[in-house]
Enzyme design. Structure first.
Site, PDB file in Angstrom:
ATOM      1  N   ASP A 182      50.580  34.364  39.821  1.00 23.87           N
ATOM      2  CA  ASP A 182      49.178  34.720  40.055  1.00 23.87           C
ATOM      3  C   ASP A 182      48.437  34.463  38.742  1.00 23.87           C
ATOM      4  O   ASP A 182      48.616  35.187  37.758  1.00 23.87           O
ATOM      5  CB  ASP A 182      49.077  36.188  40.499  1.00 23.87           C
ATOM      6  CG  ASP A 182      47.649  36.584  40.863  1.00 23.87           C
ATOM      7  OD1 ASP A 182      46.702  36.049  40.233  1.00 23.87           O
ATOM      8  OD2 ASP A 182      47.474  37.443  41.737  1.00 23.87           O
ATOM      9  N   TYR A 187      48.820  43.645  40.657  1.00 27.09           N
ATOM     10  CA  TYR A 187      47.552  44.132  41.204  1.00 27.09           C
ATOM     11  C   TYR A 187      47.849  45.091  42.376  1.00 27.09           C
ATOM     12  O   TYR A 187      48.772  44.843  43.162  1.00 27.09           O
ATOM     13  CB  TYR A 187      46.709  42.926  41.644  1.00 27.09           C
ATOM     14  CG  TYR A 187      45.588  43.300  42.563  1.00 27.09           C
ATOM     15  CD1 TYR A 187      44.605  44.195  42.155  1.00 27.09           C
ATOM     16  CD2 TYR A 187      45.532  42.801  43.860  1.00 27.09           C
ATOM     17  CE1 TYR A 187      43.590  44.573  43.016  1.00 27.09           C
ATOM     18  CE2 TYR A 187      44.509  43.167  44.723  1.00 27.09           C
ATOM     19  CZ  TYR A 187      43.545  44.065  44.298  1.00 27.09           C
ATOM     20  OH  TYR A 187      42.556  44.438  45.144  1.00 27.09           O
ATOM     21  N   ARG A 209      39.976  25.893  61.102  1.00 27.66           N
ATOM     22  CA  ARG A 209      41.022  26.817  60.627  1.00 27.66           C
ATOM     23  C   ARG A 209      42.159  26.037  59.951  1.00 27.66           C
ATOM     24  O   ARG A 209      42.949  26.591  59.210  1.00 27.66           O
ATOM     25  CB  ARG A 209      41.545  27.714  61.762  1.00 27.66           C
ATOM     26  CG  ARG A 209      42.644  28.677  61.334  1.00 27.66           C
ATOM     27  CD  ARG A 209      42.711  29.964  62.199  1.00 27.66           C
ATOM     28  NE  ARG A 209      42.521  29.721  63.602  1.00 27.66           N
ATOM     29  CZ  ARG A 209      43.455  29.199  64.417  1.00 27.66           C
ATOM     30  NH1 ARG A 209      44.640  28.877  63.952  1.00 27.66           N
ATOM     31  NH2 ARG A 209      43.178  28.999  65.692  1.00 27.66           N
ATOM     32  N   LYS A 258      37.158  35.887  41.435  1.00 23.99           N
ATOM     33  CA  LYS A 258      36.994  36.268  40.038  1.00 23.99           C
ATOM     34  C   LYS A 258      36.393  35.108  39.242  1.00 23.99           C
ATOM     35  O   LYS A 258      35.315  34.651  39.558  1.00 23.99           O
ATOM     36  CB  LYS A 258      38.345  36.746  39.498  1.00 23.99           C
ATOM     37  CG  LYS A 258      39.052  37.737  40.426  1.00 23.99           C
ATOM     38  CD  LYS A 258      38.266  39.013  40.545  1.00 23.99           C
ATOM     39  CE  LYS A 258      38.714  40.043  41.559  1.00 23.99           C
ATOM     40  NZ  LYS A 258      39.729  39.847  42.508  1.00 23.99           N
TER      41      LYS A 258
HETATM   42  C1  3LM Z   1      40.490  43.925  40.832  1.00 20.81           C
HETATM   43  N1  3LM Z   1      41.593  42.219  42.077  1.00 20.81           N
HETATM   44  O1  3LM Z   1      39.432  44.493  40.544  1.00 20.81           O
HETATM   45  P1  3LM Z   1      40.922  39.266  46.503  1.00 20.81           P
HETATM   46  N2  3LM Z   1      45.395  38.939  42.383  1.00 20.81           N
HETATM   47  C2  3LM Z   1      44.833  39.560  41.327  1.00 20.81           C
HETATM   48  C3  3LM Z   1      43.672  40.330  41.519  1.00 20.81           C
HETATM   49  O2  3LM Z   1      43.135  40.926  40.457  1.00 20.81           O
HETATM   50  C4  3LM Z   1      43.128  40.463  42.814  1.00 20.81           C
HETATM   51  C5  3LM Z   1      43.755  39.807  43.883  1.00 20.81           C
HETATM   52  C6  3LM Z   1      44.872  39.039  43.617  1.00 20.81           C
HETATM   53  C7  3LM Z   1      40.618  43.166  42.100  1.00 20.81           C
HETATM   54  C8  3LM Z   1      39.863  43.411  43.211  1.00 20.81           C
HETATM   55  S1  3LM Z   1      40.189  46.004  43.783  1.00 20.81           S
HETATM   56  C9  3LM Z   1      39.738  46.766  45.248  1.00 20.81           C
HETATM   57  C10 3LM Z   1      39.135  44.615  43.555  1.00 20.81           C
HETATM   58  C11 3LM Z   1      45.441  39.419  39.980  1.00 20.81           C
HETATM   59  C12 3LM Z   1      41.914  41.294  43.075  1.00 20.81           C
HETATM   60  C13 3LM Z   1      43.220  39.886  45.277  1.00 20.81           C
HETATM   61  O3  3LM Z   1      41.593  39.372  47.843  1.00 20.81           O
HETATM   62  O4  3LM Z   1      40.117  38.019  46.347  1.00 20.81           O
HETATM   63  O5  3LM Z   1      40.217  40.530  46.114  1.00 20.81           O
HETATM   64  O6  3LM Z   1      42.111  39.039  45.410  1.00 20.81           O
HETATM   65  O7  3LM Z   1      41.465  43.908  40.056  1.00 20.81           O
END
Ligand code: 3LM
Length: 394
Positions: free
Chosen positions: A183, A111, A58, A208
Site C-alpha cells: 500500500d 490502516y 463496470r 489522498k
Molecule cells: C485515513 N485512510 O484518514 P479509501 N490505505 C491507506 C489509507 O490511509 C486509506 C485506505 C487505504 C483514511 C481514510 S478513515 C475513516 C479515512 C493507507 C484511507 C482506504 O477507501 O479511499 O478511503 O482508502 O487514514
C-alpha cells in the site's frame, strides 16, 4: 517513449494524444454505462476477449483506461486498475488472489479499515491472517512459509510512520512463491515505486495525494497485466463491483498533473513542521522519516526520494494534551483523510484506527496518545504559527 520521460511529464502527458480526440487538450469524459458494436459477432468477440473494445463500464471505460495507463506510467508497471475507493482496491485484489486455506501475512500496523477487512472479511471465509512485525527481519524469516500466498504491508505505515524494506521483504516472500502487495498511499509513486524494488502489486487510496484536493474517493491497483486482469475480471467485475466513476477518473487525472509539484511542497512543509515539533517541550516524540534520529532514517533514504507529508507525534501530556492541541488550532482542521491541500490533524485511536480493540492498538503500535498530522500546502509560516499558538494553550 513516455515511460522514459520525467515523472511530471508522464503525469501530464502519458497515455493521451490530443490528435485522437479532435485536438482536445484535455481528454473527454466518457459518461456512458454501455457501448454499442456494429454486429452481434463483434460484441460477442469483445465479451470473449478475442478483440479489443469496450462493452460495459463496470469492466472498462475510456476515461478510466487513460487513468490506468497514466498510473502504470507513474508506478512503472505494465498495467493498472481504477477502483471506487482504496478499500475497493484492497478488497478486489485480496478476494481475487486468496482462497480458503490460503494464508496472508500482514505487517503489524495497517490502516484501520484494512485491518477490519482482514478480520470481518478474509478471516470469516477460511483465509488465515497472520501478523508479523515486518521491520524485524528475523521474525519475518520465521513467519513466511510455503502456505503464505500474499505478503501485505504499508510503507510508511498509517498512522505510526514505521517503514518496511520493500526489497528485502520481496526477496524473502518470493523464495516461498508469495505475492507481495504494498500500500503506497503515503509515499505515492513520486517518492517510492514498490514494483521497481521487487513488489508484485501496488495499492493506492487515490482519495489522498493522487486526487490531492479532498474532493473524491478512489483507488488504484498497479502491477503485471496478468495479475491486474485477474483482479479486473474477478475481484472487481464479479466480487465487489467497486468501479470508479468516469467523473472521478477525470478528477484524479487532473490531480495527477500537479502531483510532482504538490509532493515537493508537502515534503518541504512537513520537514519544517517536524523540525519545529521536535523543539517543543510539550512534544515527547516526533515520527517523521526525514528526521536524523528517526530509527529507520537510513532505510527512508534508500527507499524514498524524499520523506513525505505525513507526521505522527506524541505529547508529553498524553492524549488529553493532544486533544487540547487539536481543539486549539484555528487554521488546521480536525479531519480524517490525508494528502489534501489543507493541513489536517486527527487522533488515530478514536478515529481512523478505532476499528482496533484498545488492547490490539498497543500490540499493533498505535498508542492512545498518538496524533497524526497531514501537512498541507499552505504557506509554511501560517502552519507553524497555528501550531505554535495552539501549543501555548495546552
Ligand atoms: C485515513 N485512510 O484518514 P479509501 N490505505 C491507506 C489509507 O490511509 C486509506 C485506505 C487505504 C483514511 C481514510 S478513515 C475513516 C479515512 C493507507 C484511507 C482506504 O477507501 O479511499 O478511503 O482508502 O487514514
Amino acid at each position: 517513449m513516455m515511460h522514459t520521460s520525467g515523472f511530471a511529464t508522464r503525469a501530464i502527458h502519458s497515455g493521451y494524444d490530443p490528435e485522437s480526440e479532435q485536438g482536445a487538450l484535455c481528454p473527454p469524459l466518457h459518461l456512458t454505462s454501455t457501448f454499442t458494436a456494429p454486429t452481434a459477432d463483434e460484441m460477442g468477440a469483445r465479451f470473449a476477449g478475442e478483440v479489443d473494445g469496450h462493452f460495459y463500464s463496470r469492466i472498462s471505460n475510456p476515461t478510466l483506461d487513460l487513468l490506468e495507463r497514466r498510473m502504470s506510467a507513474l508506478e512503472g508497471t505494465e498495467a493498472a486498475l481504477a477502483t471506487a475507493s482504496g478499500m475497493g482496491a484492497i478488497t478486489a485484489t485480496l478476494w481475487s488472489l486468496l482462497k480458503p486455506g490460503d494464508e496472508i501475512l500482514v505487517d503489524r500496523t495497517l490502516y484501520g479499515c484494512t485491518f477490519a477487512f482482514l478480520r470481518h472479511g478474509l478471516s470469516r471465509f477460511g483465509i488465515k491472517v497472520r501478523t508479523v512485525d515486518m521491520t524485524n527481519s528475523d521474525r519475518l524469516i520465521e513467519s513466511v512459509n510455503d502456505s503464505t500466498k500474499v505478503v501485505y504491508f504499508e510503507t510508511p505505515a498509517n498512522p505510526n510512520m514505521r517503514l518496511v524494506d520493500i526489497a528485502s521483504v520481496s526477496k524473502l516472500a518470493h523464495v516461498h512463491g508469495a505475492k507481495v502487495i504494498v500500500d503506497n498511499t503515503y509515499a505515492t509513486p513520486f517518492l517510492t515505486r514498490p514494483v521497481s524494488l521487487g513488489a508484485d502489486l501496488v495499492i493506492h487510496s487515490a482519495t489522498k495525494y493522487l486526487g490531492g484536493h479532498g474532493d473524491l474517493v478512489a483507488g488504484i491497483v498497479a502491477g503485471r497485466t496478468e495479475l491486474i486482469e485477474q483482479i479486473r475480471l474477478y475481484g472487481l467485475k464479479d466480487m465487489t463491483g467497486a468501479v470508479m466513476s468516469p467523473f472521478t477518473a477525470m478528477l484524479v487525472l487532473r490531480g495527477l498533473k500537479t502531483l510532482d509539484l504538490r509532493m515537493q511542497r508537502h515534503c518541504s512543509n512537513a520537514a519544517a513542521v517536524a523540525a519545529f515539533l521536535k523543539q517543543q517541550d510539550q512534544i515527547a516524540d516526533v515520527y517523521y522519516p526525514g528526521l536524523q534520529d528517526f530509527p529507520q532514517h537510513m532505510l527512508a533514504k534508500r527507499q524514498m526520494d524524499d520523506f513525505g507529508g505525513m507526521i505522527a507525534f506524541e505529547m508529553t501530556g498524553g492524549l488529553q494534551a493532544g486533544k487540547k492541541l487539536i481543539d486549539s488550532l484555528q487554521m488546521i482542521h480536525c479531519a480524517v483523510s490525508l494528502g489534501d491541500a489543507e493541513t489536517l490533524i486527527q487522533h488515530p485511536a478514536s478515529m481512523t484506527h478505532s476499528t482496533y480493540e484498545p488492547e490490539e492498538r498497543v500490540e499493533h503500535g498505535i498508542p492512545d496518545g498518538l496524533i497524526r498530522l497531514s501537512v498541507g500546502l499552505e504557506t509554511i509560516s501560517d502552519i507553524l504559527d497555528d501550531l505554535d499558538r495552539a501549543l501555548r494553550m495546552v
